[in-house]
Design a protein around this motif. Sequence first.
Motif, short mmCIF file in Angstrom:
data_model
loop_
_atom_site.label_atom_id
_atom_site.label_comp_id
_atom_site.label_asym_id
_atom_site.label_seq_id
_atom_site.Cartn_x
_atom_site.Cartn_y
_atom_site.Cartn_z
N SER A 110 0.63 -1.37 -0.12
CA SER A 110 0.00 0.04 0.11
C SER A 110 0.98 1.25 -0.06
CB SER A 110 -0.89 0.02 1.38
OG SER A 110 -0.25 0.03 2.55
N VAL A 111 2.14 1.12 0.46
CA VAL A 111 3.30 2.24 0.40
C VAL A 111 4.08 2.06 -0.90
CG1 VAL A 111 4.81 3.49 1.61
CG2 VAL A 111 2.89 2.31 2.79
N ILE A 112 4.44 0.95 -0.95
CA ILE A 112 5.56 0.90 -2.23
C ILE A 112 4.78 0.23 -3.49
CG2 ILE A 112 7.79 -0.63 -2.78
CD1 ILE A 112 8.05 1.36 -0.40
N GLU A 113 4.46 1.08 -4.16
CA GLU A 113 3.69 1.10 -5.51
C GLU A 113 4.37 0.39 -6.58
OE1 GLU A 113 0.73 2.18 -5.56
OE2 GLU A 113 0.61 3.47 -3.99
N GLY A 133 16.18 8.37 -5.08
CA GLY A 133 14.87 8.81 -5.29
C GLY A 133 13.83 7.61 -5.50
N VAL A 134 14.38 6.36 -5.47
CA VAL A 134 13.26 5.42 -6.01
C VAL A 134 12.86 4.46 -4.77
CG1 VAL A 134 14.75 4.95 -8.19
CG2 VAL A 134 15.41 3.81 -6.32
N GLY A 135 13.04 5.04 -3.83
CA GLY A 135 12.21 4.53 -2.59
C GLY A 135 13.07 3.59 -1.59
N LYS A 136 14.52 3.56 -1.52
CA LYS A 136 15.21 2.53 -0.77
C LYS A 136 14.80 2.66 0.69
CE LYS A 136 19.39 4.03 -2.16
NZ LYS A 136 18.55 5.05 -2.99
N ALA A 175 2.24 2.75 -12.11
CA ALA A 175 2.68 2.61 -10.60
C ALA A 175 3.10 4.05 -10.22
CB ALA A 175 3.89 1.66 -10.25
N GLU A 176 3.71 4.81 -11.10
CA GLU A 176 4.09 6.09 -10.91
C GLU A 176 3.18 6.99 -10.62
OE1 GLU A 176 8.18 8.77 -11.90
OE2 GLU A 176 7.66 7.21 -13.30
N VAL A 177 2.10 6.88 -11.41
CA VAL A 177 0.94 7.68 -11.33
C VAL A 177 0.26 7.55 -10.33
CG1 VAL A 177 -1.27 7.92 -12.63
CG2 VAL A 177 0.56 7.86 -13.88
N ALA A 178 0.07 6.01 -9.81
CA ALA A 178 -0.59 5.79 -8.59
C ALA A 178 0.17 6.36 -7.49
CB ALA A 178 -0.88 4.47 -8.51
N MET A 179 1.59 6.49 -7.48
CA MET A 179 2.41 7.02 -6.36
C MET A 179 2.12 8.75 -6.22
SD MET A 179 6.64 7.65 -6.27
CE MET A 179 6.24 8.75 -7.44
N LEU A 180 1.84 9.26 -7.29
CA LEU A 180 1.64 10.75 -7.23
C LEU A 180 0.18 10.99 -6.62
CD1 LEU A 180 2.73 11.88 -10.85
CD2 LEU A 180 3.90 12.08 -8.66
N SER A 200 1.72 11.34 3.17
CA SER A 200 2.66 9.94 3.03
C SER A 200 1.70 8.91 3.60
CB SER A 200 3.95 9.85 3.83
OG SER A 200 4.58 8.62 3.80
N PRO A 201 1.44 7.70 2.94
CA PRO A 201 0.71 6.47 3.33
C PRO A 201 1.44 5.97 4.36
CG PRO A 201 1.70 6.20 1.00
CD PRO A 201 1.80 7.65 1.43
N ILE A 202 2.85 5.91 4.53
CA ILE A 202 3.34 5.17 5.40
C ILE A 202 2.77 5.81 7.10
CG2 ILE A 202 5.27 6.97 6.15
CD1 ILE A 202 7.37 4.48 6.27
N ASP A 203 2.20 7.13 6.98
CA ASP A 203 1.84 7.40 8.30
C ASP A 203 0.46 6.84 8.74
OD1 ASP A 203 3.83 9.43 8.36
OD2 ASP A 203 2.63 11.07 7.31
N ARG A 204 -0.07 6.38 7.78
CA ARG A 204 -1.40 5.38 8.15
C ARG A 204 -1.13 3.96 8.34
NH1 ARG A 204 -2.82 8.60 3.45
NH2 ARG A 204 -2.73 7.18 2.19
#
Length: 331
Positions: A35-38, A64-67, A197-202, A209-213
């Motif tokens: 749900s966070v890593i698209e 910038g790729v989410g490491k 996936a990049e569009v969904a990330m935007l 940030s979905p990580i907060d949820r």
Amino acid sequence: MTLSRESAPSATPSTSADLEDVVRVGGALADAMNSVIEGKPDVVLTAITALLAEGHLLIEDVPGVGKTMLAKTLARSIDLSVRRVQFTPDLLPSDITGVSIYNQERHDFEFRPGAVFANVVVGDEINRASPKAQSALLECMEESQVTVDGHTYELPHPFMIMATQNPVEMEGTYPLPEAQRDRFMARLSMGYPTAAAEVAMLDHHGASSPIDRLRPVTDAAGIGHLSHAVRTVHASPAVRQYIVDIAAMTRTSSLIRLGASPRATLHLLRASRSRAALAGRDHVLPDDVQAIAPVVLAHRLLLSSEAQLARREPLEIVTELVRRTRVPAAR
């Protein structure tokens, strides 16, 4: 004599209920992280595989790729103690392991734990620290303990280091030594997301940030229970021989100057068991070994001059060697 985790006799084999727990909790972890890593389900699965196999994870890719997001997401999905270390050139070994400080009231030295005293340690940009600071991780990664001023302190269980590094920018960095790379069970590359996936990330990351949820789906005791179930997954003598044969191929290939170590074969066995358990099986198949071998072995290899001149990649070479290794026949 102290037995290692792999050589110690297993208390009780895993039951169908244990494997159901692995599948259920592993699936919940994957759902939370996806749900966070698209658009990176394979990366998420490998991270969970390393966690349940009690291994450490090296996440290597361009900026910038989410490491760091991947490391933080896994840590946030579990109710564990988490510490983050920002590796910088001025980081000291005592910042990582801890230091003994003189207590004037007690007239004695007392130990102040460092950043590694947590269940999950997120090490950001690990190759920006000096070799002296990097070497502070060697003992804790292999033995889950820290020795300071002659005293040994056990680290909490479970214990996992998730380190990130940028392989492109070399200025101001210190490459990890082979001894440290060999202690990482697996190395992941995030890669760029697909267009969808990049569009969904935007959409998902644009406002907040979905990580907060995220809410934890298990805790330290739960991970310990699942790790025990993974350790008792059956690996037949033929599958064990298959793992050794793959490691031997890396040691005899003309493309490789330094092949996989015996530690690598242990890591490959443990990761294969974890992958089998996540699939709900109580036994390891050659398919499990083939699927996980490239990310477990590739980062440990040193290529020959000929391979470097031909611009061969370790991941590509390991995949080729696995394909050439004889698969044990089904009985």
